[in-house]
Motif scaffolding. Structure first.
Motif, short mmCIF file in Angstrom:
data_model
loop_
_atom_site.label_atom_id
_atom_site.label_comp_id
_atom_site.label_asym_id
_atom_site.label_seq_id
_atom_site.Cartn_x
_atom_site.Cartn_y
_atom_site.Cartn_z
N ARG A 33 0.71 -1.17 0.13
CA ARG A 33 -0.06 -0.06 0.14
C ARG A 33 0.91 1.18 0.00
NH1 ARG A 33 -5.13 0.34 1.07
NH2 ARG A 33 -5.26 -1.60 2.04
N ARG A 34 0.57 2.00 -1.05
CA ARG A 34 1.64 3.25 -1.26
C ARG A 34 0.89 4.61 -0.87
NH1 ARG A 34 5.03 1.96 -6.72
NH2 ARG A 34 5.90 0.03 -6.13
N HIS A 35 -0.69 4.54 -0.96
CA HIS A 35 -1.20 5.52 -0.78
C HIS A 35 -2.50 5.37 0.33
CE1 HIS A 35 0.59 7.51 -4.21
NE2 HIS A 35 0.44 6.24 -4.53
N ASP A 36 -2.67 6.74 1.04
CA ASP A 36 -3.86 6.44 2.14
C ASP A 36 -5.12 6.04 1.37
OD1 ASP A 36 -4.51 7.05 4.75
OD2 ASP A 36 -5.95 8.30 3.59
N LEU A 37 -5.73 4.91 2.10
CA LEU A 37 -7.18 4.41 1.58
C LEU A 37 -8.16 5.57 1.55
CD1 LEU A 37 -7.76 1.89 0.33
CD2 LEU A 37 -9.03 1.37 2.63
N ARG A 38 -8.04 6.34 2.74
CA ARG A 38 -9.06 7.71 2.56
C ARG A 38 -9.01 8.32 1.28
NH1 ARG A 38 -10.60 10.76 8.14
NH2 ARG A 38 -12.28 12.38 7.00
N GLU A 39 -7.52 8.89 1.09
CA GLU A 39 -7.36 9.86 0.06
C GLU A 39 -7.66 9.17 -1.13
OE1 GLU A 39 -5.52 13.22 0.29
OE2 GLU A 39 -7.21 12.73 1.36
N VAL A 40 -7.60 8.00 -1.41
CA VAL A 40 -8.00 6.95 -2.58
C VAL A 40 -9.65 7.18 -2.74
CG1 VAL A 40 -8.12 4.90 -3.88
CG2 VAL A 40 -6.30 5.54 -2.73
N PHE A 41 -10.25 6.78 -1.64
CA PHE A 41 -11.63 7.21 -1.76
C PHE A 41 -12.11 8.53 -1.91
CE2 PHE A 41 -15.75 7.23 1.15
CZ PHE A 41 -16.64 6.47 0.04
N PRO A 53 -12.16 13.80 -16.21
CA PRO A 53 -11.48 12.74 -16.87
C PRO A 53 -10.39 11.91 -15.96
CG PRO A 53 -11.58 14.52 -18.50
CD PRO A 53 -11.95 15.05 -17.11
N TRP A 54 -10.21 10.88 -16.08
CA TRP A 54 -9.29 10.08 -14.93
C TRP A 54 -7.82 10.91 -15.07
CZ3 TRP A 54 -10.16 6.93 -11.27
CH2 TRP A 54 -11.32 6.16 -11.30
N ARG A 55 -7.44 11.11 -16.18
CA ARG A 55 -6.19 11.98 -16.18
C ARG A 55 -5.88 12.89 -15.78
NH1 ARG A 55 -6.29 7.70 -19.56
NH2 ARG A 55 -4.50 6.45 -19.72
N SER A 65 -4.31 6.25 -11.93
CA SER A 65 -3.80 4.82 -12.23
C SER A 65 -4.25 4.07 -10.79
CB SER A 65 -2.53 4.55 -12.66
OG SER A 65 -1.58 4.69 -11.87
N ARG A 66 -3.65 4.43 -9.80
CA ARG A 66 -3.98 3.87 -8.48
C ARG A 66 -5.37 3.81 -8.08
NH1 ARG A 66 0.80 0.69 -7.65
NH2 ARG A 66 2.56 1.91 -7.98
N VAL A 67 -5.98 4.99 -8.34
CA VAL A 67 -7.28 5.07 -7.93
C VAL A 67 -8.25 4.09 -8.62
CG1 VAL A 67 -9.33 7.01 -7.72
CG2 VAL A 67 -7.17 7.77 -7.12
#
Length: 282
Positions: A33-41, A53-55, A65-67
């Motif tokens: 895990r490289r990124h905080d899961l809350r930040e991904v959410f 758009p995604w990018r 890409s991680r999200v």
């Protein structure tokens, strides 16, 4: 959470405390895990609400890409379906209703296709639009029960069996009645619903219709579509896969229901407290 200026779409502490157990698919301290899961959410909430758009996700959120990768994991695990199911039960209890509904409302809406989704799109002759249909079932409060996505040329009445089965799976087989519009008339949809213990009731337009008419029960699902329209990612079908479009709808309804969580929890806790109190002496 990383130090950055918050976005209006960020999840609150109370909301995160509720959804985190659903979204943690492996330990938070796992080495990969490289990124905080809350930040991904938060990034996923930002995308579905703003429609970017995604990018073009902001640079102070995790890489797109991680999200996207984590989103697909959540969709495949059915995380947001479970969140919506439990939130719906809490909101119903807070409203003084049973956890599972006895009635549902069915309808569909057509989303215009884009170059990304055009390969699987169909033409809706009634709406004069090429795209995808989102077939939706909600309870009488407008909370999501079930949905699935088809090409826009698919008939609403042909989807009744699949929707009815999905409704009963999430409602403990307690739904016995479904309100529909005139697009669901005929013996075949009625028979398909009855196979799952649901009777269809067609709500018809008045014969002398003038202007806008608010139809009994039917307006509830239209309001739910209006709620979903607040999320710009759902304004058109921007997704390559129909499963992604369906998953984003579940995410959107979870985002709509979460702000009511605190009040609902307080009401339910007060109800349980009163139920456990000994009867007062006469």
């Amino acid at each position: 959470m990383s130090e950055r200026k918050p976005y209006p779409t960020d999840v609150s502490d109370e909301e995160w405390a509720f959804v985190a157990p659903y979204l943690i698919l492996f330990p938070l301290d796992a080495g990969q895990r490289r990124h905080d899961l809350r930040e991904v959410f938060n990034a996923l909430r930002y995308l579905v609400r703003t429609g970017c758009p995604w990018r073009m996700l902001p640079n102070d959120l995790p890489p797109w890409s991680r999200v996207h990768q984590q989103m697909q994991r959540w969709f495949k695990a059915g995380c947001f379906e479970q969140i919506v199911r439990d939130l719906r039960m809490l909101l119903r209890l807070a409203d003084g209703r049973t956890p599972h509904p006895s009635a549902a409302i069915l309808d569909s809406r057509t989303l215009q296709s884009t170059p990304t989704s055009g390969a699987r799109a169909g033409y809706d002759g009634a709406k004069r639009k090429k795209g995808s249909k989102v077939h939706l079932a909600v309870d009488t409060l407008g909370n999501l029960l079930a949905l699935h996505v088809t090409p826009a040329n698919e008939q609403d009445r042909d989807q009744v069996g699949q929707l009815a089965q999905a409704i009963q799976e999430v409602s403990n087989q307690e739904v016995t009645l479904a309100y529909v519009d005139q697009g669901y008339t005929g013996q075949n949809p009625a028979a398909a619903a009855l196979e799952h213990g649901i009777a269809l009731e067609v709500v018809k337009l008045p014969e002398a219709k003038r202007g806008f008419v608010l139809l009994p029960r039917r307006w509830v699902v239209e309001r739910s579509f209006g709620w979903a329209a607040r999320f710009r990612r759902l304004a058109r079908d921007y997704e390559r896969l129909p499963e992604t479009l369906a998953g984003l709808h579940y995410l959107a309804f979870a985002c709509l229901m979460l702000p009511h969580l605190t009040d609902a929890m307080n009401i339910v806790q007060n109800m349980l407290y009163l139920m456990n109190q000994p009867p007062s002496p006469d």
